[in-house]
Motif scaffolding. Structure first.
Motif, PDB file in Angstrom:
ATOM      1  N   GLY A 220      15.008  60.290   2.897  1.00 42.39           N
ATOM      2  CA  GLY A 220      15.782  59.380   3.737  1.00 42.39           C
ATOM      3  C   GLY A 220      17.138  59.108   3.130  1.00 42.39           C
ATOM      4  N   PRO A 221      17.718  57.916   3.413  1.00 49.07           N
ATOM      5  CA  PRO A 221      19.037  57.594   2.862  1.00 49.07           C
ATOM      6  C   PRO A 221      18.995  57.561   1.334  1.00 49.07           C
ATOM      7  CG  PRO A 221      18.138  55.750   4.149  1.00 49.07           C
ATOM      8  CD  PRO A 221      17.164  56.848   4.239  1.00 49.07           C
ATOM      9  N   ILE A 222      20.012  58.143   0.721  1.00 48.92           N
ATOM     10  CA  ILE A 222      20.064  58.206  -0.742  1.00 48.92           C
ATOM     11  C   ILE A 222      21.520  58.271  -1.159  1.00 48.92           C
ATOM     12  CG2 ILE A 222      19.895  60.734  -0.736  1.00 48.92           C
ATOM     13  CD1 ILE A 222      18.361  60.553  -3.359  1.00 48.92           C
ATOM     14  N   GLY A 223      21.821  57.794  -2.343  1.00 47.89           N
ATOM     15  CA  GLY A 223      23.195  57.866  -2.812  1.00 47.89           C
ATOM     16  C   GLY A 223      23.320  57.505  -4.275  1.00 47.89           C
ATOM     17  N   VAL A 224      24.489  57.801  -4.817  1.00 50.52           N
ATOM     18  CA  VAL A 224      24.854  57.403  -6.176  1.00 50.52           C
ATOM     19  C   VAL A 224      26.103  56.545  -6.063  1.00 50.52           C
ATOM     20  CG1 VAL A 224      25.801  58.224  -8.367  1.00 50.52           C
ATOM     21  CG2 VAL A 224      23.806  59.349  -7.376  1.00 50.52           C
ATOM     22  N   ASN A 230      20.444  55.424  -6.239  1.00 51.91           N
ATOM     23  CA  ASN A 230      19.744  54.387  -5.481  1.00 51.91           C
ATOM     24  C   ASN A 230      18.637  55.020  -4.652  1.00 51.91           C
ATOM     25  OD1 ASN A 230      18.968  52.375  -3.567  1.00 51.91           O
ATOM     26  ND2 ASN A 230      20.910  51.321  -3.908  1.00 51.91           N
ATOM     27  N   TYR A 231      17.374  54.758  -5.069  1.00 48.17           N
ATOM     28  CA  TYR A 231      16.219  55.251  -4.324  1.00 48.17           C
ATOM     29  C   TYR A 231      15.539  54.137  -3.530  1.00 48.17           C
ATOM     30  CZ  TYR A 231      16.507  59.327  -7.462  1.00 48.17           C
ATOM     31  OH  TYR A 231      16.929  60.437  -8.154  1.00 48.17           O
ATOM     32  N   ASP A 232      16.167  52.972  -3.478  1.00 50.16           N
ATOM     33  CA  ASP A 232      15.550  51.831  -2.792  1.00 50.16           C
ATOM     34  C   ASP A 232      15.853  51.819  -1.295  1.00 50.16           C
ATOM     35  OD1 ASP A 232      14.458  50.882  -5.144  1.00 50.16           O
ATOM     36  OD2 ASP A 232      16.238  49.709  -5.650  1.00 50.16           O
ATOM     37  N   LYS A 236      13.587  52.233   7.298  1.00 51.58           N
ATOM     38  CA  LYS A 236      13.094  50.924   7.733  1.00 51.58           C
ATOM     39  C   LYS A 236      14.094  49.829   7.386  1.00 51.58           C
ATOM     40  CE  LYS A 236       9.187  47.752   7.257  1.00 51.58           C
ATOM     41  NZ  LYS A 236       7.867  47.514   6.600  1.00 51.58           N
ATOM     42  N   LYS A 237      14.681  49.903   6.193  1.00 55.80           N
ATOM     43  CA  LYS A 237      15.669  48.902   5.797  1.00 55.80           C
ATOM     44  C   LYS A 237      16.926  49.000   6.663  1.00 55.80           C
ATOM     45  CE  LYS A 237      14.200  48.263   1.010  1.00 55.80           C
ATOM     46  NZ  LYS A 237      14.577  48.351  -0.425  1.00 55.80           N
ATOM     47  N   LEU A 238      17.290  50.220   7.055  1.00 52.97           N
ATOM     48  CA  LEU A 238      18.453  50.362   7.928  1.00 52.97           C
ATOM     49  C   LEU A 238      18.156  49.791   9.302  1.00 52.97           C
ATOM     50  CD1 LEU A 238      19.843  53.921   7.072  1.00 52.97           C
ATOM     51  CD2 LEU A 238      20.272  51.732   5.974  1.00 52.97           C
ATOM     52  N   ILE A 246      24.070  48.492   5.325  1.00 51.32           N
ATOM     53  CA  ILE A 246      23.976  48.206   3.890  1.00 51.32           C
ATOM     54  C   ILE A 246      25.188  48.855   3.238  1.00 51.32           C
ATOM     55  CG2 ILE A 246      22.598  48.513   1.809  1.00 51.32           C
ATOM     56  CD1 ILE A 246      20.129  48.754   3.624  1.00 51.32           C
ATOM     57  N   ARG A 247      26.036  48.031   2.601  1.00 50.06           N
ATOM     58  CA  ARG A 247      27.326  48.519   2.107  1.00 50.06           C
ATOM     59  C   ARG A 247      27.358  48.535   0.583  1.00 50.06           C
ATOM     60  NH1 ARG A 247      29.566  50.865   6.264  1.00 50.06           N
ATOM     61  NH2 ARG A 247      31.529  50.821   5.112  1.00 50.06           N
ATOM     62  N   PHE A 248      28.201  49.436   0.045  1.00 47.60           N
ATOM     63  CA  PHE A 248      28.400  49.550  -1.395  1.00 47.60           C
ATOM     64  C   PHE A 248      29.888  49.774  -1.652  1.00 47.60           C
ATOM     65  CE2 PHE A 248      24.211  51.188  -0.385  1.00 47.60           C
ATOM     66  CZ  PHE A 248      23.387  50.562  -1.314  1.00 47.60           C
TER      67      PHE A 248
END
Length: 577
Positions: A220-224, A230-232, A236-238, A246-248
């Motif tokens: 699913g969604p993943i990023g650095v 970030n594997y959290d 479902k969270k989106l 969810i912003r970074f």
């Protein structure tokens, strides 16, 4: 009565292990993907793999993909590993297949499709553009002009469009020989006033991943962001976050969507400050978006920014190269190695190197087993010497048990004294097992997450080492016209596992407690059921390890034969009876 009670207790404990695993196993140790082949009537048939094509046609299709592709002008994409096209309407990369990977193990299986255009089922695409004040930016319906008809590693393509205010937009798209696109966006301000514009990139995906996310495997969604993976994140969270998303705020990094084997990712400049995040724009429609800082462009001036876009397979060496040689931060973390990464990557490296020598991953797994057993030989020798000692003192232990069966505290004291006198340790046999647990788990993860293991054959009917053994015993190896459920799908490898464990337990010193004896007697067959749905490669490792252990035990027992029971001990046991 005592024996019946022990038998009932053993059965209850075994049932708790067997059925409890069904509830906990899928969460903590999800089994392998579905089998890739099926044996029916003695013939092998290739099964469809719906999860292999994240943009496959479906009955709920808006329109057939081929129809949608014909409706818009396009620039072809042709590289050693990719084929597809760029949509000039909206300047989107929305048509992409992976030449090196097939949906099934069949020779004529179509290649994996990664991206599909909007309007087709399960649309999945990437787009790039500008937003800002005083600028009429191109939109999703803007038709761009291309300076060439095909994108290749040797021939980049420039897309251009000019608005009515004299503002010219250029997007140069280049691609390497693997899966990385470089997108350079340029805004030339030919208007009368200054403009402030921010470049952005987005990935849009309809539907969740076909590969379910679990405790041991993130999809699913993943990023650095800011040098931390970030594997959290999850679909479902989106859904819960909705439009705000969810912003970074990050310097460099990357973000996108990952399946078990495939990845799409936006990679901004590693030194640029970016606003990045994920959001759900509609039910089951998700976007990964990143935008850079606003650029103020005076009349007659121009500004350009570059970013990269990855769309392809999560090949271990390739991700490492992008990370180490091309500066994509922590790109290797696109593969969810988990806690044992420090062990999993060396195991994968050994497997990969041996595979390059022998040309068969199944043989490579067997060779790996020999290497692991060789490294643990000194520990195993100590274990087997202790076990031989335990066999030697078992008559004395049995005598103590008979003599002190009504005095449990005294029995424990006498047993400890006996262990000290005979210099044996009943727990020594656990050490090699404990040492092997991380190795076994690491191999489990390697087989589960690395695409290099996908569709790798072994011999005969085993066409994919990362899938379960398809040759089931309960339907007489496919001669009967039914497929057992996964819980009862006992394959040949699982049976060999049960038999090899049973032989091991027979060679081991027998427990003194009758209930323990019953549990140990049932455990090989319980493990046979538990391990049947797991990857064939994992069972090959375990079976090979078991037979090596049996051979080592038999050899060592010949070096340390069990001494005869002392006459006094035999007499005491006889009197007690």
């Amino acid at each position: 009565m005592e024996n019946q009670r022990n038998m009932i207790l053993a059965i209850v404990l075994s049932a708790l292990v067997l059925f409890g695993w069904q509830f906990l196993g899928d969460r903590f140790f999800p089994p392998a993907k579905p089998p890739v082949t099926k044996i029916e009537g003695g013939q092998e048939k290739v099964l469809p793999q719906p999860g292999a094509d994240p943009a496959a046609d479906a009955p709920k299709a808006i329109r057939a993909r081929a129809t949608v592709l014909r409706e818009t002008p396009r620039v072809a994409i042709d590289t050693p590993k990719l084929a597809g096209s760029i949509n000039l309407k909206g300047a989107r990369i929305d048509d992409l297949v992976l030449k090196a990977y097939r949906e099934t193990v069949a020779k004529n299986a179509p290649p994996i499709r990664l991206l599909s255009p909007l309007g087709s089922p399960e649309a999945y695409y990437a787009g790039f553009g500008w937003t800002g004040d005083g600028v009429d930016a191109p939109g999703p319906n803007t038709v761009w002009t291309a300076n060439g008809g095909k994108l290749t590693p040797e021939t980049p393509v420039t897309l251009s469009w000019t608005n009515t205010r004299g503002q010219r937009f250029e997007t140069v798209i280049a691609v390497d020989r693997d899966y990385m696109f470089t997108i350079t966006q340029k805004l030339v301000n030919g208007g009368a006033g200054a403009v402030a514009a921010r470049p952005y990139g987005l990935i849009s995906k309809d539907g969740v991943s076909k590969d379910p996310s679990s405790w041991t495997l993130h999809t699913g969604p993943i990023g650095v962001f800011n040098d931390a993976a970030n594997y959290d994140l999850s679909f479902k969270k989106l859904d819960e976050a909705g439009q705000p998303g969810i912003r970074f705020a990050s310097t460099g990094g990357w973000l996108g969507f990952g399946d078990k084997y495939w990845l799409t990712a936006l990679v901004p400049d590693s030194k640029a400050s970016v606003d990045a995040g994920f959001l759900s724009t509609a039910p089951q429609v998700y976007q990964a978006v990143e935008s850079g800082r606003a650029l103020v462009i005076a009349p007659g001036k121009a500004a350009s920014v570059s970013q990269r876009f990855f769309a392809g397979a999560k090949e271990v060496a390739l991700l490492d190269r992008y990370e180490n040689e091309q500066g994509v931060p922590l790109f290797s973390r696109a593969i969810d190695w988990g806690w044992f990464r420090v062990l999993e990557k060396p195991i994968f490296w050994v497997l990969d190197q041996v595979f390059k020598l022998v040309g068969n991953f199944g043989v490579a797994i067997i060779i790996l087993t020999f290497l692991v057993r060789g490294l643990m030989f000194p520990i195993a020798q100590k274990q087997f010497r202790s076990m031989a000692g335990m066999r030697r003192v078992q008559p004395k232990m049995k005598e103590l048990q008979e003599r002190l069966k009504d005095d449990k505290p005294r029995l424990q004291q006498e047993l400890l004294k006996l262990y000290q006198e005979e210099k044996v340790n009943p727990l020594a046999g656990c050490l090699p097992i404990l040492v092997q647990i991380p190795v076994f788990y690491a191999l489990y993860k390697v087989l589960m997450v690395t695409i290099e293991m996908r569709h790798q054959p072994f011999v005969l009917w085993i066409r994919d080492l990362s899938a379960p053994d398809p040759l089931h015993i309960l339907n007489l190896f496919g001669l009967l016209d039914f497929t057992p459920p996964a819980f009862l799908g006992i394959g040949v490898l699982a049976l060999l596992l049960g038999v090899s464990m049973w032989l091991q337990f027979k060679l081991n010193p027998q427990p003194m407690d009758d209930a323990q004896k019953q549990v140990f007697a049932l455990m090989p067959w319980i493990m046979m059921f538990i391990m049947a749905p797991f990857a064939a490669g994992l069972l090959i490792y375990w079976v090979t390890s078991n037979f090596l252990t049996i051979a080592q035990q038999a050899w060592l027992y010949r070096q340390h034969p069990v001494e005869p029971v002392p006459a006094a001990a035999t007499t005491i046991v006889a009197k007690k009876k």
